[in-house]
Design a protein around this motif. Structure first.
Motif, PDB file in Angstrom:
ATOM      1  N   HIS A 219       0.828  -1.192  -0.106  1.00  0.00           N
ATOM      2  CA  HIS A 219       0.058  -0.067  -0.030  1.00  0.00           C
ATOM      3  C   HIS A 219       1.025   1.239  -0.028  1.00  0.00           C
ATOM      4  O   HIS A 219       1.941   1.149   0.658  1.00  0.00           O
ATOM      5  N   CYS A 223      -2.285   5.525   2.030  1.00  0.00           N
ATOM      6  CA  CYS A 223      -3.441   4.806   1.902  1.00  0.00           C
ATOM      7  C   CYS A 223      -4.734   4.840   2.943  1.00  0.00           C
ATOM      8  O   CYS A 223      -4.060   5.028   4.259  1.00  0.00           O
ATOM      9  N   CYS A 237      -8.943   0.764   1.234  1.00  0.00           N
ATOM     10  CA  CYS A 237      -7.812   0.996   0.657  1.00  0.00           C
ATOM     11  C   CYS A 237      -7.906   1.891  -0.480  1.00  0.00           C
ATOM     12  O   CYS A 237      -8.846   1.797  -1.488  1.00  0.00           O
ATOM     13  N   SER A 238      -7.094   2.916  -0.660  1.00  0.00           N
ATOM     14  CA  SER A 238      -7.353   3.812  -1.883  1.00  0.00           C
ATOM     15  C   SER A 238      -6.193   3.880  -2.689  1.00  0.00           C
ATOM     16  O   SER A 238      -5.903   4.731  -3.558  1.00  0.00           O
ATOM     17  N   CYS A 239      -5.410   2.998  -2.666  1.00  0.00           N
ATOM     18  CA  CYS A 239      -4.284   2.670  -3.836  1.00  0.00           C
ATOM     19  C   CYS A 239      -4.803   2.393  -5.117  1.00  0.00           C
ATOM     20  O   CYS A 239      -5.371   1.271  -5.339  1.00  0.00           O
TER      21      CYS A 239
HETATM   22 ZN   LIG Z   1      -4.030   0.941  -0.221  1.00  0.00          ZN
END
Ligand SMILES: [Zn+2]
Length: 308
Positions: A219, A223, A237-239
Motif C-alpha cells: 500500500h 492509503c 484501500c485508496s491505492c
Molecule cells: Zn492501499
C-alpha cells in the motif's frame, strides 16, 4: 322468617364475592393478553427497525466497496501496450478434420515436456468446447487448441492418448482458477473417465498471483486503509495500483496482466493468448520478481512498443 332472611342474605353475599373474583380474574386475563399483544407489537417493530438498519449498513458497505472497485479498476487502455508473451510460440488447432499424424507428432513433443499450462474455453455461439494447452519448453512454446468431440475414430484415440500423457502425475499443470475435473464434456476421454486426472499436480496461478502481487506492490503511505495490523485487500484501500478491494475477491487474468506489465490482454474466446498470459505470470512469481524488476520490464516494453 328471620332465619330465612339471614340465609338469603348470606347466599347473596356469597354470590357477590364469586362475581368479584370472576371479574378480577377476567380483568387480570385481559391485562395479560393486552400486555402480551403490546409486547409482541413492540418486538415486531423493533426487529423490523434493526433489520432495516442492518440492510442499509450492508448496502452502504457494499456500494462503497463496489464504487472503489469501479474507480480503481479503470486503467485507461491507451496507457497499456500490447501483450507480449515471454517467449515465441507456435499455435496449432486440432479439429475433427485434423490428420492424426499431427497429433502423433505432438505426442512425441509431449513426452519430452513436463510443464504445461491449460485453459478450457467455449465458443458461446456454436457451443463448441476447446482445451488450450501450452507446452512450456526451453526457448519457445507450442500452443495447441483441441476441439472437444466424441467419435470412434483414429483421431479421437490419438487425442485420448495425448491427453493421458499430458495429464499425468509426473507433470506440472498450471491453470488460472481451479481446473474443473468433472466437466461433463471431457468425460469421453480416459484420463477424465477413470479418475486419473485426480492424481495430477495442478497449480492455481490465480491464488499464487494474489499473494505475490500484494507482497510486491504494498500500500501507499497515504492509503486510507488502517495498516497497523494487516495489509490485506480492504474496501478502505485508496491505492490505485491495488484494484482488488475485498479479501474474497480474485484477480481477473486481464487485470493481472494490465496491472503487472501495463499490457493489454483480452482473453476473448478466439484468442490463443490465455495460456501464454498464465505462463508469463507464473514465471515471474516463480522467479520472485521484485517491484524494481517489474518496473524495469515495463519501461523496456514501453520503449520497444510501436507507440513507445
Ligand atoms: Zn492501499
Amino acid at each position: 322468617m328471620i332465619l330465612s332472611c339471614t340465609g338469603t342474605s348470606a347466599l347473596k353475599n356469597n354470590d357477590s364475592t364469586w362475581a368479584r373474583w370472576i371479574t378480577t380474574a377476567c380483568d387480570l386475563f385481559l391485562s395479560i393478553l393486552l400486555g402480551f399483544g403490546l409486547s409482541s407489537l413492540i418486538n415486531y417493530y423493533q426487529q423490523r427497525k434493526v433489520k432495516s438498519i442492518l440492510q442499509v449498513s450492508t448496502e452502504q458497505i457494499m456500494s462503497k466497496c463496489e464504487r472503489k472497485l469501479k474507480f480503481n479498476k479503470h486503467i485507461p487502455q491507451k496507457t497499456l501496450s500490447e501483450f507480449v508473451p515471454l517467449q515465441p510460440y507456435r499455435a496449432i488447432v486440432i479439429r475433427q478434420q485434423t490428420s492424426p499424424v499431427i497429433v502423433n507428432e505432438l505426442i512425441i513433443e509431449a513426452r519430452k515436456t513436463n510443464k504445461f499450462t491449460i485453459h478450457p474455453y467455449d465458443y458461446k455461439s456454436s457451443g463448441d468446447h476447446y482445451l488450450e494447452i501450452e507446452f512450456l519448453q526451453q526457448s519457445s512454446s507450442i500452443i495447441i487448441s483441441i476441439e472437444i468431440f466424441h467419435q470412434q475414430n483414429l483421431l479421437f484415440e490419438r487425442i485420448d492418448d495425448f491427453l493421458s500423457i499430458i495429464l499425468h502425475p509426473s507433470n506440472m499443470i498450471y491453470t488460472w482458477k481451479d481446473f474443473d475435473k468433472n466437466l461433463i464434456d471431457y468425460q469421453s476421454y480416459q484420463v477424465f473417465l477413470n479418475g486419473d486426472i485426480n492424481q495430477c499436480h495442478f497449480v492455481n496461478v490465480q491464488n499464487c498471483f494474489k499473494t505475490w502481487y500484494n507482497t510486491t506492490f504494498g500500500h501507499n503511505q497515504n492509503c486510507n486503509q488502517l495498516l497497523d495490523f494487516n495489509d490485506i485487500d480492504d474496501p478502505l484501500c485508496s491505492c490505485s495500483h491495488r484494484p482488488v478491494k475485498c479479501p474474497t475477491e480474485q484477480w481477473s487474468l486481464t487485470n493481472a496482466i494490465a496491472y503487472t506489465f501495463h499490457q493489454n490482454f483480452s482473453n476473448g474466446s478466439t484468442s490463443s493468448k490465455t495460456c501464454p498470459a498464465i505462463t508469463k505470470l507464473f514465471n515471474i512469481i516463480q522467479n520472485n520478481w521484485t517491484r524494481q524488476q517489474i518496473e524495469y520490464f515495463r519501461k523496456q516494453c514501453h520503449i520497444n512498443s510501436p507507440n513507445g
